[in-house]
Design an enzyme around this catalytic site. Sequence first.
Site, PDB file in Angstrom:
ATOM      1  N   ASP A  68      10.127  43.023   1.580  1.00 20.21           N
ATOM      2  CA  ASP A  68       9.185  41.925   1.389  1.00 20.21           C
ATOM      3  C   ASP A  68       7.826  42.576   1.173  1.00 20.21           C
ATOM      4  O   ASP A  68       7.238  43.138   2.100  1.00 20.21           O
ATOM      5  CB  ASP A  68       9.167  41.023   2.621  1.00 20.21           C
ATOM      6  CG  ASP A  68       8.191  39.851   2.504  1.00 20.21           C
ATOM      7  OD1 ASP A  68       7.295  39.890   1.625  1.00 20.21           O
ATOM      8  OD2 ASP A  68       8.313  38.898   3.295  1.00 20.21           O
ATOM      9  N   VAL A  69       7.309  42.521  -0.055  1.00 20.29           N
ATOM     10  CA  VAL A  69       6.102  43.280  -0.389  1.00 20.29           C
ATOM     11  C   VAL A  69       4.863  42.769   0.334  1.00 20.29           C
ATOM     12  O   VAL A  69       3.829  43.452   0.354  1.00 20.29           O
ATOM     13  CB  VAL A  69       5.846  43.300  -1.910  1.00 20.29           C
ATOM     14  CG1 VAL A  69       6.986  43.995  -2.644  1.00 20.29           C
ATOM     15  CG2 VAL A  69       5.604  41.898  -2.458  1.00 20.29           C
ATOM     16  N   ASN A  95       5.858  44.314  -9.897  1.00 16.50           N
ATOM     17  CA  ASN A  95       6.384  43.139 -10.584  1.00 16.50           C
ATOM     18  C   ASN A  95       6.651  41.939  -9.686  1.00 16.50           C
ATOM     19  O   ASN A  95       6.654  40.800 -10.166  1.00 16.50           O
ATOM     20  CB  ASN A  95       7.684  43.553 -11.296  1.00 16.50           C
ATOM     21  CG  ASN A  95       8.466  42.369 -11.809  1.00 16.50           C
ATOM     22  OD1 ASN A  95       8.083  41.706 -12.757  1.00 16.50           O
ATOM     23  ND2 ASN A  95       9.599  42.088 -11.170  1.00 16.50           N
ATOM     24  N   TYR A 164      -1.065  30.294  -8.724  1.00 15.02           N
ATOM     25  CA  TYR A 164      -0.529  31.356  -9.578  1.00 15.02           C
ATOM     26  C   TYR A 164      -1.619  31.922 -10.480  1.00 15.02           C
ATOM     27  O   TYR A 164      -1.785  33.142 -10.596  1.00 15.02           O
ATOM     28  CB  TYR A 164       0.616  30.792 -10.411  1.00 15.02           C
ATOM     29  CG  TYR A 164       1.330  31.805 -11.276  1.00 15.02           C
ATOM     30  CD1 TYR A 164       2.227  32.703 -10.715  1.00 15.02           C
ATOM     31  CD2 TYR A 164       1.116  31.855 -12.649  1.00 15.02           C
ATOM     32  CE1 TYR A 164       2.904  33.626 -11.501  1.00 15.02           C
ATOM     33  CE2 TYR A 164       1.785  32.766 -13.443  1.00 15.02           C
ATOM     34  CZ  TYR A 164       2.678  33.650 -12.865  1.00 15.02           C
ATOM     35  OH  TYR A 164       3.337  34.568 -13.649  1.00 15.02           O
ATOM     36  N   LYS A 168      -3.141  35.784 -10.631  1.00 12.10           N
ATOM     37  CA  LYS A 168      -2.966  36.620 -11.815  1.00 12.10           C
ATOM     38  C   LYS A 168      -4.309  37.087 -12.379  1.00 12.10           C
ATOM     39  O   LYS A 168      -4.409  38.172 -12.946  1.00 12.10           O
ATOM     40  CB  LYS A 168      -2.149  35.885 -12.868  1.00 12.10           C
ATOM     41  CG  LYS A 168      -0.682  35.718 -12.465  1.00 12.10           C
ATOM     42  CD  LYS A 168      -0.026  37.061 -12.131  1.00 12.10           C
ATOM     43  CE  LYS A 168       1.439  36.938 -11.783  1.00 12.10           C
ATOM     44  NZ  LYS A 168       2.074  38.245 -11.489  1.00 12.10           N
TER      45      LYS A 168
END
Length: 259
Positions: A68-69, A95, A164, A168
């Site tokens: 889990d990053v 990613n 989101y 980004k």
Amino acid sequence: MSHETPQTPPFHRSHVAVVTGAGSGIGRAVALELASAGWSVALAGRRVETLAETAASAGGETLSVRTDVSRPDEVDALFGAVRERYGRLDLLFNNAGTFGPRGVPLEDIGYEEWRSVVDVNVTGAFLCAQAAFRQMKEQSPQGGRIINNGSISAHTPRPGSVAYTTTKHAMTGLTKSLSLDGRPYRIACGQIDIGNAATDMTQRMRTGTPQANGELIAEPVMDVRDVARTVRHMAELPLEANVQFATVLATTMPYVGRG
């Protein structure tokens, strides 16, 4: 806590990559492309079963580490496993990501929903980049490459995508900072901004997705393997050259002139 596959004797090839979000979609496609080119690939993701599917399809030298990053201890375990297995790191494809709530009015998005997107897309990307940076700086020969998965949403938002889109845009700042701070250590960093690659996440694009004018229309998609080939091209450049930003998208999708 992270769980890696059973230990095997150290294995070294000329190129070693970490791919996060490797269990599906773009991450899987990139992992398969790199493996087919002879890279040793560490596969990171939250679902052990999908990582196993990627590893089985790759056919080459892989290491699967459930990660889990958004958790610093699990990111440390991932990069520790890579260091123990391969002794070095040449590429991080950053990613892993999540879109977050769909169809929820901005004013109704809950704090935890917001945090879940930020924790994966921003904090997770930073933690992985930081761990990769440390290893690339310390190893001999020094250096390596980090490729961040941005999005065309790093440039232009879709309706109802505040979490989101914000993350980004943040990815672009991370890319620029890594590029600058990595210069003294031969660490290159670039970003690929992807539009409508055919994956499970973009399945809804084919049936209809909201547009800025309020219409619901189907959008074209492209083969995810074209994204993977672009990442491989970026990855295999000599460290004296760098693709700073690349945009790869379905040719006729609503992007240029969106809104």
